[in-house]
Design a protein around this motif. Structure first.
Motif: not given
Length: 126
Positions: A46-72
């Motif tokens: 599902l991530f692979s399918a969604a990543a094709r539909r948005v800009a790579m810069s958006t995917v790059g920024v979203l990649q910071y959310i998971n480590p931040t949630l793990q950090f919290f």
């Protein structure tokens, strides 16, 4: 796959020489082990399918959310150390992400304006 399933079915409930279960200790464990593959693969697909539909810069920024949630979770739930140096590093990382996001947003807005201007009403005289 049929051969692998036959082998797993034959070893279900069996034990190795050291007494450990060969596949699953019970039918429920075996079914859970079998379903863990598709359950793990589905979010990735599902991530692979969604990543094709948005800009790579958006995917790059979203990649910071998971480590931040793990950090919290580590700091709030498990009581990990969060020193002053960690606070500075965390703030600098998110300031950089914010600056990048603002720049990307402005660039996207400017490119949309340019596209609208280019496709605007024609001024040709007949």
């Amino acid at each position: 796959m049929p051969f692998a399933l036959a082998l797993l079915a034959a070893r279900h409930g069996g034990v190795y020489g050291d007494g450990s279960p060969a596949f699953g200790a019970s039918l429920q464990d075996s079914i859970l082990l079998i379903l863990s593959g598709p359950l793990t693969a589905m979010p990735l697909i599902l991530f692979s399918a969604a990543a094709r539909r948005v800009a790579m810069s958006t995917v790059g920024v979203l990649q910071y959310i998971n480590p931040t949630l793990q950090f919290f979770c580590a700091v709030v739930l498990f009581g990990e150390a969060f020193t002053f140096v960690h606070q500075i590093a965390f703030a600098l990382i998110w300031v950089a992400v914010a600056l990048y996001s603002v720049g990307a947003f402005r660039q996207d807005k400017a490119s949309r304006r340019a596209a609208m201007a280019a496709s605007g009403p024609s001024t040709q005289v007949r």
